[in-house]
Design a protein around this motif. Sequence first.
Motif, PDB file in Angstrom:
ATOM      1  N   ASP A 261       0.764  -1.010  -0.247  1.00 39.40           N
ATOM      2  CA  ASP A 261       0.068   0.024  -0.162  1.00 39.40           C
ATOM      3  C   ASP A 261       0.804   1.284  -0.151  1.00 39.40           C
ATOM      4  O   ASP A 261       2.013   1.127  -0.109  1.00 39.40           O
ATOM      5  N   GLU A 262       0.274   2.535   0.284  1.00 34.12           N
ATOM      6  CA  GLU A 262       0.997   3.655  -0.096  1.00 34.12           C
ATOM      7  C   GLU A 262       2.092   3.646   0.881  1.00 34.12           C
ATOM      8  O   GLU A 262       3.090   4.256   0.794  1.00 34.12           O
TER       9      GLU A 262
ATOM     10  N   TYR B 240       3.628   5.850  -5.459  1.00 36.27           N
ATOM     11  CA  TYR B 240       2.321   4.752  -5.466  1.00 36.27           C
ATOM     12  C   TYR B 240       1.104   5.130  -6.284  1.00 36.27           C
ATOM     13  O   TYR B 240       0.376   4.253  -6.959  1.00 36.27           O
ATOM     14  N   LYS B 241       0.538   6.122  -6.085  1.00 41.16           N
ATOM     15  CA  LYS B 241      -0.491   6.542  -6.693  1.00 41.16           C
ATOM     16  C   LYS B 241      -0.502   6.534  -8.450  1.00 41.16           C
ATOM     17  O   LYS B 241      -1.409   6.148  -8.898  1.00 41.16           O
TER      18      LYS B 241
ATOM     19  N   THR C  23      -0.194   2.715  -9.350  1.00 42.08           N
ATOM     20  CA  THR C  23      -1.588   2.084  -9.237  1.00 42.08           C
ATOM     21  C   THR C  23      -2.399   2.385  -9.894  1.00 42.08           C
ATOM     22  O   THR C  23      -3.430   1.692 -10.495  1.00 42.08           O
ATOM     23  N   SER C  24      -2.482   3.756 -10.391  1.00 38.46           N
ATOM     24  CA  SER C  24      -3.482   4.337 -11.394  1.00 38.46           C
ATOM     25  C   SER C  24      -3.354   3.761 -13.013  1.00 38.46           C
ATOM     26  O   SER C  24      -3.980   3.283 -13.783  1.00 38.46           O
TER      27      SER C  24
ATOM     28  N   ASP D 129      -4.414   0.102 -12.486  1.00 36.49           N
ATOM     29  CA  ASP D 129      -5.833  -0.277 -12.820  1.00 36.49           C
ATOM     30  C   ASP D 129      -6.333   0.160 -14.084  1.00 36.49           C
ATOM     31  O   ASP D 129      -7.428  -0.277 -14.637  1.00 36.49           O
TER      32      ASP D 129
END
Length: 252
Positions: free
Chosen positions: A152-153, A168-169, A172-173, A176
């Motif tokens: 996770d973050e 991270y964001k 994960t973006s 996704d």
Amino acid sequence: GKGYFKPAKTISIDGRLKKSEVNKNISTVKQIILEVTEDCNLDCTYCTYSKFYINKKRTNRYLRFEDVRFTLTNLLKRRTPSKDNPIVLSFYGGEPLKNFQFIKAVVDFTKEYTKSGYSFRYSLSSNGLLLKKYSSFLVENDFEISISLDGDEEANAFRVTKNNSPSYKIVTSNLDYVRDNFPEYFDKNLSFLTVLHRRNSFRSIYDFFEKRYGKIPMISDVNPVNLNPEHKKEFNDKIRPQRPSAEEEALV
């Protein structure tokens, strides 16, 4: 930049290897691994090029297709064409997608050989920052991709960009996006590489990946070798993982 390779020196293998053995090994090669570049768009805290390690210096060189054309051509001349016995071409770095033009050139080169009965598979290790940008190409060519992500973050906090921003964001973006647009490919071709360190644990890693992606990552310990004595205490206090509990050890 200039290529990696200098003119080869002639080396005698008399008494050590027979020419026939060398030719046999070349003709049956299963995998070719190419270090695409040492350059990277992350500046991970625990990277072996960071302050925590000695005798490491990133050159940021980029491999050119001209550097490998001769080697690939001659290897394939000795390799028996087979649809059922593909050659695996693996790309790693650094961040290999920073040298996308090289990867594309190699794939385009191999397409010419498929007409003569050869078959190929492609694999890639990546930090995921450029995954969305090149996703169509990667899916089209059925790349097997290993994404580096620590959980996770909070767990991924050591994996930062050049300006020390969290990655991270972004990663994960991108993940996704691939999962939503190419779900079958995502399930079949994407795997994860995770580093165990002070900010995560076996339990948190397994819980995160199973819940978010339905996958179990390959976990490796943060590198404890060749530490810089000046920063060894900080490494042990802030980076090195704590001893796992008996429950966590049972997960391995």
